[in-house]
Design an enzyme around this catalytic site. Structure first.
Site, PDB file in Angstrom:
ATOM      1  N   ASP A  97      34.302  42.572  29.951  1.00 38.23           N
ATOM      2  CA  ASP A  97      35.163  41.420  29.676  1.00 38.23           C
ATOM      3  C   ASP A  97      34.924  41.019  28.233  1.00 38.23           C
ATOM      4  OD1 ASP A  97      36.209  38.822  29.332  1.00 38.23           O
ATOM      5  OD2 ASP A  97      35.875  38.301  31.428  1.00 38.23           O
TER       6      ASP A  97
ATOM      7  N   TYR B 119      30.256  34.891  33.395  1.00 39.87           N
ATOM      8  CA  TYR B 119      31.039  33.711  33.777  1.00 39.87           C
ATOM      9  C   TYR B 119      30.793  33.437  35.259  1.00 39.87           C
ATOM     10  CZ  TYR B 119      35.371  31.153  34.953  1.00 39.87           C
ATOM     11  OH  TYR B 119      36.284  30.246  35.416  1.00 39.87           O
TER      12      TYR B 119
ATOM     13  N   ARG C 284      57.343  41.923  41.289  1.00 41.62           N
ATOM     14  CA  ARG C 284      56.048  41.915  41.978  1.00 41.62           C
ATOM     15  C   ARG C 284      55.258  43.185  41.719  1.00 41.62           C
ATOM     16  NH1 ARG C 284      53.748  43.537  46.681  1.00 41.62           N
ATOM     17  NH2 ARG C 284      55.651  44.287  47.670  1.00 41.62           N
TER      18      ARG C 284
ATOM     19  N   LYS D 182      43.228  32.570  27.356  1.00 36.82           N
ATOM     20  CA  LYS D 182      42.446  32.131  26.210  1.00 36.82           C
ATOM     21  C   LYS D 182      43.091  32.594  24.898  1.00 36.82           C
ATOM     22  CE  LYS D 182      39.579  30.814  29.495  1.00 36.82           C
ATOM     23  NZ  LYS D 182      39.916  31.459  30.780  1.00 36.82           N
TER      24      LYS D 182
END
Length: 389
Positions: A177, A105, A51, A202
């Site tokens: 990005d 986006y 984690r 992607k």
């Protein structure tokens, strides 16, 4: 882990993050499917806890991406939006301010403009083409400038270099990005970008079989992102890390084919009846072609087009596809086609979409690595259906 020789993206993608070679050791890092590890009790050794993002598979991916981006460090996360959210949460506090491009986006824009405001972080969205809008939007409490390179889905290429200089002057960070470009097609650090984000779902993964994100930057900033990771919990599963590492190893050769198919199909589409406009940075008709040729080493596999028949023509076109697949993601080895009005920008009104260049009839194509002749044949018959509609 010792850095391997070589500077090219394919060499780095294959060898960075690999353990030191020794007799009988596996060539491929195994999956460490364990939530916790021995130690961490003060008796020596690091506290390893999946984690926390320091599982060996997570660390391998971090090393690969950091090396590809020529950054000091990187943090893998459970999705691209997790990477964006953890980054912005790490870099802002209540009362802070963000200046972002209006070409974003849909989910990113909603995160910045709606979700972060609930935490007392305000934002202004500006036209990224106009430098003075960025400068005039900056306030004393501005902490981040944010843009995409290229943009999703209009494939605009805005110059980050003036923004990098502005950010340095103001003592703030430039975050970008670069999912569509990947580290193969753009060297973000050379353009002055401080923090780079990828939806690794992607191109970095490349096979449509995982959900992941990654952020890279200087070590102190990545330390703050890791603290957000520990607090909010979007750690990337070890097996997904293993798949992502495998995908990165072939990133260079896949991007070469994506770049090739992108240019071939874009040129063909531009000459077809019923196609009003083709958006691809590699075409001389693209508004940012000259800049893209300067700062990108490849134009990518994303091609967008606007059909003359509007939404009805776009629906007919996508419904008629036989080889390309109707699906909302991108960057895989298979060709995926979607309409932003139904997917990434579904929450925006028609007027809002049109204001950023996404009218009805807009189709986004993520070209895979299939043979371009087969893709063109499929698009040709689908355009026939679009014209009939």
């Amino acid at each position: 882990m010792t850095p391997r020789p070589g500077k090219g993206p394919s060499t780095v993608g294959v060898h960075s993050g690999s353990p030191d070679p020794r007799s009988d050791a596996p060539v491929v890092v195994p999956v460490y499917q364990s939530s916790t590890f021995y130690g961490g009790d003060g008796a020596g050794g690091d506290l390893l806890y999946t984690r926390y993002g320091n599982n060996p598979n997570q660390e391998e991916v971090a090393s690969k991406v950091a090396a590809l981006e020529w950054m000091e460090d990187a943090v893998p996360l459970a999705s691209g939006m997790a990477a964006t959210a953890m980054t912005l949460l790490a870099l802002t506090r209540t009362g802070d301010h963000i200046v972002a491009s209006e070409h974003l986006y849909g989910a990113t824009k909603k995160l910045i403009g709606t979700e972060l405001t609930k935490r007392g972080v305000t934002a202004d969205f500006v036209n990224p083409e106009v430098s003075r809008e960025w400068r005039s939007a900056i306030r004393p409490n501005t902490r981040v400038l944010f843009l995409e390179l290229p943009t999703n889905p209009t494939l605009r290429v805005f110059d980050p270099r003036p923004l990098a200089e502005l950010a340095r002057q103001e003592g703030i960070l430039l975050v970008a990005d670069t999912t569509f470009a990947t580290p193969v097609n753009v060297r973000a650090r050379d353009l002055g970008i401080d923090v780079v984000i990828h939806s690794a779902t992607k191109y970095l993964g490349g096979h449509s079989d995982l959900i992941a994100g990654v952020v890279a930057g200087e070590r102190t900033v990545m330390g703050e992102v890791r603290e957000m990771l520990k607090m909010y919990g979007p750690a990337l599963d070890p097996h997904a890390c293993w798949l992502l590492s495998r995908g990165i190893k072939t990133l260079g050769v896949r991007m070469a084919r994506h770049n090739e198919n992108g240019l071939t199909v874009a040129r063909w589409l531009e000459s077809q009846e019923g196609v009003r406009n083709v958006l691809y940075p590699g075409l001389p008709s693209h508004p940012d072609h000259q800049l893209a040729s300067e700062i990108l080493s490849g134009f990518g596999g994303m091609v967008s087009l606007v059909l003359e028949g509007g939404g009805r023509a776009a629906d007919a076109f996508t419904a008629a596809l036989r080889l390309a697949l109707r699906a909302p993601s991108l960057g895989g080895v298979e060709t995926l086609v979607s309409q932003p009005r139904h997917t990434s920008h579904v929450d925006q009104s028609t007027a809002e979409r049109e204001s950023i260049g996404i009218p009805d009839g807009f189709v986004r194509i993520s070209l895979g690595i299939e043979d371009s002749d087969d893709l063109i044949s499929d698009f040709d018959q689908a355009l026939g259906h679009a014209r009939s509609a």
